[in-house]
Design an enzyme around this catalytic site. Structure first.
Site: not given
Ligand code: GDP
Ligand code: IMO
Ligand code: MG
Length: 423
Positions: A12, A15, A39-40, A223
């Site tokens: 998270d 990415k 979840g991206h 991840q």
């Molecule tokens: P990922 O799994 O690495 O793709 O990240 P996620 O999408 O799960 O979580 C990142 C969250 O941060 C999302 O809700 C994005 O919209 C938000 N986000 C990304 N870059 C920024 C930033 O520079 N500032 C803020 N406030 N939010 C951001």
């Molecule tokens: P992105 O790509 C954050 C975490 C789960 C749990 C552990 C194992 O959005 O960064 P699983 O279901 O994979 O067996 O769970 O890994 N986890 C993540 N945490 N971002 C993710 O993906 C994750 N994918 C799995 O919360 O701790």
């Molecule tokens: Mg994510």
């Protein structure tokens, strides 16, 4: 140039946003590990898209997306994602999306086993409950179902019969769960096969052929480094290699074809799920940052745990992934803080640790050693040039570069596409 993006923390990191920006300049974007546990998020104007299996680059016209062999594919989730995108007028077809014939398939018994195992564990991992671990376990156990099997009724029948014979005994005897019925699963998965067929190919050949023709490829890691099955905070990890090494086995593209490794890091740290987290905020700061950064899981909606930037972790990620450049995301979330801490070491039983300890007890009890920096207490959201950032924000970034020994080339200051500083 072929580039890979990985997460340098616990996932998270942002990415999705970074991939959305970088994928504009490449021909093909590839997911190579993980599944719909990811979840991206991509924000375009006032629209938010959350991708679980499909590469975040699908939003760009004329680009190709690939889900390669290292990904575990839940066909129901995949088809749901395709449908959602189509409803939002994003074209998805065999022209812009390919899936690997040899990727493994998440079956209903994987999802249920994931949840049942968690419910029985004393030390819960906090999985996403998507069946990811059990699916990878079957792959290694050599009883997995692959995408190509869904197109071959005889093979699917034989594998499913074998699997259900063994698994139903376990479900009934160990978990007191009713058995899975062959006919239900078989019918459902044959019908998925028909729907998936148009996208299925040998993605390793497709990618290597494209690279030979000088097409450029971006690899989208899911991840993060500390959820990696080998190098993460085991056993509180996911079941794939989320470090850069996962790319080669997960896509069939050799390391000699990769030119640059970029890692996304948050300006602070978050973790969703259980497991050690030395710099986790012990105060109301946890709530403040969660609210400001909207730190709720993009897949499960769970609140993410928040803490200070941990340079012990990220320095290890730099080594393991051979990181060339960093993208620091969510700097704006720290805008209001008076003081900001960077963890530069751990202390446990009066010993100082400068490197990431592999021993679980040490990591679990590690007391962070902090360096304090003054905050900037000004909004950074509208800033597009590094030199225009408040001096203390620049100091924070530069101090981290010094500690990590890597250039922070991108600084993200908001959710939207243009809210980024590129140096
Ligand atoms: P990922 O799994 O690495 O793709 O990240 P996620 O999408 O799960 O979580 C990142 C969250 O941060 C999302 O809700 C994005 O919209 C938000 N986000 C990304 N870059 C920024 C930033 O520079 N500032 C803020 N406030 N939010 C951001
Ligand atoms: P992105 O790509 C954050 C975490 C789960 C749990 C552990 C194992 O959005 O960064 P699983 O279901 O994979 O067996 O769970 O890994 N986890 C993540 N945490 N971002 C993710 O993906 C994750 N994918 C799995 O919360 O701790
Ligand atoms: Mg994510």
């Amino acid at each position: 140039m072929n580039i890979v993006v990985v997460g340098a923390q616990w996932g998270d990191e942002g990415k999705g946003k970074l991939i959305d920006i970088l994928s504009q300049d490449v021909d093909i974007t590839v997911r190579y590990q993980g599944g719909n546990n990811a979840g991206h998020t991509v924000v375009v104007g006032d629209k938010e898209y959350i991708f679980h299996l499909i590469p975040s680059a699908i939003l760009h016209k004329g680009k190709t997306c690939v889900i390669a062999n290292g990904v575990v594919i839940d066909p129901k989730a995949f088809l749901g994602e395709v449908e959602d995108l189509k409803q939002r007028k994003i074209p998805v077809s065999a022209k812009n999306l390919k899936i690997a014939a040899n990727a493994h398939v998440v079956m209903p018994y994987h999802r249920i086993l994931d949840v049942l195992r968690e419910s029985k564990r004393r030390n819960k991992i906090g999985t996403t409950g998507r069946g990811i671990g059990p699916c990878y376990a079957d792959k290694v156990n050599r009883c997995g179902v692959r995408v190509i099997d869904l197109l071959n009724p005889n093979i699917l029948k034989a594998k499913l019969e074998d699997n259900l014979r063994e698994k139903n005994e376990i479900f009934e005897k160990v978990y007191q769960h009713p058995p899975f019925l062959f006919d239900d699963i078989y019918g459902e998965y044959i019908s998925y096969g028909k729907k998936l067929k148009e996208y299925v190919c040998d993605t390793a050949l497709f990618l290597n052929d494209a690279i030979a023709k000088k097409k450029t490829v971006l690899f989208e890691g899911a991840q993060g480094t500390f959820l990696d099955i080998d190098f993460g905070t085991y056993p509180f990890v996911t079941s794939s290699n989320s470090i850069v090494g996962g790319l080669c086995s997960g896509s069939g593209v050799a390391p000699t074809k990769i030119h640059k490794v970029i890692a996304a890091v948050k300006a602070y740290t978050t973790r969703v799920g259980e497991g050690p987290f030395p710099t986790e905020y012990a105060t109301s700061l946890d709530e403040e940052i969660r609210a400001k950064g909207k730190e709720y899981g993009a897949t499960t909606g769970r609140p993410r745990r928040c803490g200070w930037f941990d340079s012990v972790l990220v320095r290890y990620a730099v080594i393991i992934n051979g990181i060339d450049e960093l993208a620091m995301m969510k700097l704006d979330v720290l805008d209001d803080l008076k003081e900001i801490k960077i963890c530069v070491g751990y202390r446990y039983k009066s010993k100082l640790y400068k490197d990431f300890p592999l021993d679980f007890e040490t990591l679990n009890n590690a007391q962070p050693v902090y360096e304090d920096l003054p905050g900037w207490q000004q909004p950074t959201n509208g800033i597009r040039q590094f030199k225009k950032l408040p001096v203390n924000a620049r100091r924070y970034v530069q101090r981290l570069e010094q500690i990590l020994g890597v250039r922070i080339k991108y600084i993200s200051v908001g959710t939207k596409r243009d809210e980024i500083i590129i140096r």
